[in-house]
Scaffold this active site. Structure first.
Site, mmCIF file in Angstrom:
data_model
loop_
_atom_site.group_PDB
_atom_site.id
_atom_site.type_symbol
_atom_site.label_atom_id
_atom_site.label_comp_id
_atom_site.label_asym_id
_atom_site.label_seq_id
_atom_site.Cartn_x
_atom_site.Cartn_y
_atom_site.Cartn_z
ATOM 1 C CG HIS A 58 -26.923 56.090 -37.974
ATOM 2 N ND1 HIS A 58 -25.976 56.938 -38.481
ATOM 3 C CD2 HIS A 58 -26.300 54.911 -37.769
ATOM 4 C CE1 HIS A 58 -24.816 56.296 -38.591
ATOM 5 N NE2 HIS A 58 -24.995 55.056 -38.183
ATOM 6 N N PRO A 279 -28.131 63.946 -54.353
ATOM 7 C CG PRO A 279 -25.825 63.606 -54.292
ATOM 8 C CD PRO A 279 -26.898 64.238 -55.108
ATOM 9 C CE LYS A 283 -35.554 61.483 -47.554
ATOM 10 N NZ LYS A 283 -35.587 60.509 -46.456
HETATM 11 C C1 DHB Z 1 -24.693 58.746 -48.053
HETATM 12 C C2 DHB Z 1 -25.099 59.394 -49.186
HETATM 13 C C3 DHB Z 1 -25.938 60.469 -49.081
HETATM 14 O O1 DHB Z 1 -26.359 61.112 -50.173
HETATM 15 C C4 DHB Z 1 -26.391 60.906 -47.852
HETATM 16 O O2 DHB Z 1 -27.211 61.974 -47.784
HETATM 17 C C5 DHB Z 1 -25.995 60.242 -46.728
HETATM 18 C C6 DHB Z 1 -25.139 59.159 -46.842
HETATM 19 C C7 DHB Z 1 -23.777 57.605 -48.165
HETATM 20 O O3 DHB Z 1 -23.368 57.240 -49.279
HETATM 21 O O4 DHB Z 1 -23.397 57.047 -47.131
#
Ligand code: DHB
Length: 376
Positions: A58, A279, A283
């Protein structure tokens, strides 16, 4: 598993103790965005074959607010750096496969794991397996056993300092066999709360919604989830959304946490055993990988050259990067979520910050360089 694999390739042997079954571990859905540094480390470990074939590169991401999507050109802002979308569960599968192939020892269902004599020269670990008591004499112990593991709690409380921020909300996540709504990730800030559109493959989508921390997955029927997700996205994006039955649904709590130091005698804490990020920004796995990078090099220097500087400095080196990632994850969370307890002033400041972000190349660059991963 990654540390064990890297050490094996340098001729240093280890035993991995896992409390759960492999089936349990492989059933967990975790984040799916790998920094370039993590990908490089997996390549060094010889486990990047499938990741390179199936991972999605990406070069950008979208942030949606006030009914519009704004693209952040990650590659353009960082001199060509990108991220790879590839599920953490798949990374774990590749590591299990590699450890098995090379004859590594991974003990699952290890019970009553106890660490002994950490402050001395000859630590050992005892545990029970299939009703039998076992003992491993070690040079060093890597505490890679997560937030609820026994490693951190084996450090005397007089030594450990803890820093914590708990958030009043969590994320409800859904995995569905539907095409992703967009080829790049969308992080959406909306007055009803945050939403994230992610993916695992061109036919497998991963979506998240901010929800109260105590919500249970059962409270979120598929229908309720899709309806709420659509409401939090810009109208045209919501119209493109392909809904379908969920194949996994779970609620993740949100917490920022760091324990210091990462070393006590011959015990070294790695990853979630020492630190948790919320999340937002994905990271968690990447930060565990950078800890592994520092500890792996430190151990190889010790065994190859009898040089213990890396071990002496492990805590300081790893923590410097940990705190920068803590800051970024906290900031991304603050930028994009609703904090109803903080009132209308904070809401306006948040809106101004989003406006500023997309009017300033410097601000976009700051987000981008953290998102693709700070150097080790
Ligand atoms: C995903 C999880 C994340 O916390 C994030 O910032 C981006 C993607 C995921 O599970 O795809």
């Amino acid at each position: 598993m990654l540390l064990s694999q890297l050490l094996h390739l340098q001729g240093v042997e280890s035993v991995v103790l896992e409390r759960r079954t492999k089936t349990h571990v492989m059933g967990r859905i975790r984040a799916g965005v790998l920094e370039q540094g993590t990908v490089d480390l997996l390549r060094e470990a010889g486990v990047a074959g499938r990741l390179e074939a199936e991972g999605l590169i990406h070069e950008g991401l979208d942030i949606a607010f006030a009914g519009r999507r704004h693209r952040l050109d990650l590659a353009g802002l960082t001199g060509g750096r990108t991220v790879t979308v590839y599920g953490q569960t798949e990374v774990t599968r590749d590591l299990f496969e590699a450890r098995e192939r090379l004859g590594g020892t991974v003990v699952d269902c290890a019970e009553d794991v106890t660490l002994h004599d950490l402050a001395g020269d000859a630590p050992h670990v005892t545990y029970r397996h299939a009703g039998e008591h076992r003992r491993i004499n070690c040079d060093f112990i890597a505490g890679c056993d997560g937030f609820h593991g026994i490693s951190r709690s084996s450090i005397p409380s007089s030594v450990l300092r803890e820093f914590e921020q708990v958030y009043a909300f969590g994320w409800i996540g859904v995995l569905s066999r539907t095409p992703p709504v967009s080829p790049e990730l969308i992080y959406a800030s909306h007055e009803r709360g945050f939403a994230l559109c992610s993916m695992r493959s061109p036919t497998l989508s991963r979506y998240y919604l901010q929800c109260p921390a105590q919500d249970l997955p059962e409270q979120w029927t598929d229908e309720r989830f899709w309806e709420e997700l659509k409401r939090r996205l810009p109208e045209a994006t919501g119209d493109d959304l392909v809904a379908g039955p969920s194949v996994e649904k779970s609620v993740a709590p949100m917490r920022s946490y760091v324990a210091e130091p990462l070393r006590y005698g011959r015990l070294f804490l790695v990853g979630d055993a020492a630190h948790i990020v919320p999340p937002t920004g994905a990271k968690g796995l990447n930060l565990a990988a950078s800890d592994v990078h520092y500890l792996w090099h430190a151990l190889v220097d010790y065994y190859r050259r009898n040089d213990d500087a890396g071990l002496q400095n492990y805590s300081e080196n790893a923590l410097a990067r940990v705190w920068k990632c803590e800051r970024f994850s906290w900031w991304m969370t603050s930028l994009l979520h609703r904090f109803p307890e903080t009132g209308p002033f904070r809401e306006r400041v948040q809106r101004a910050e989003l406006d500023y972000l997309f009017s300033s190349r410097a601000a976009m660059t700051s987000l981008a360089e953290n998102y693709v991963g700070l150097p080790y």
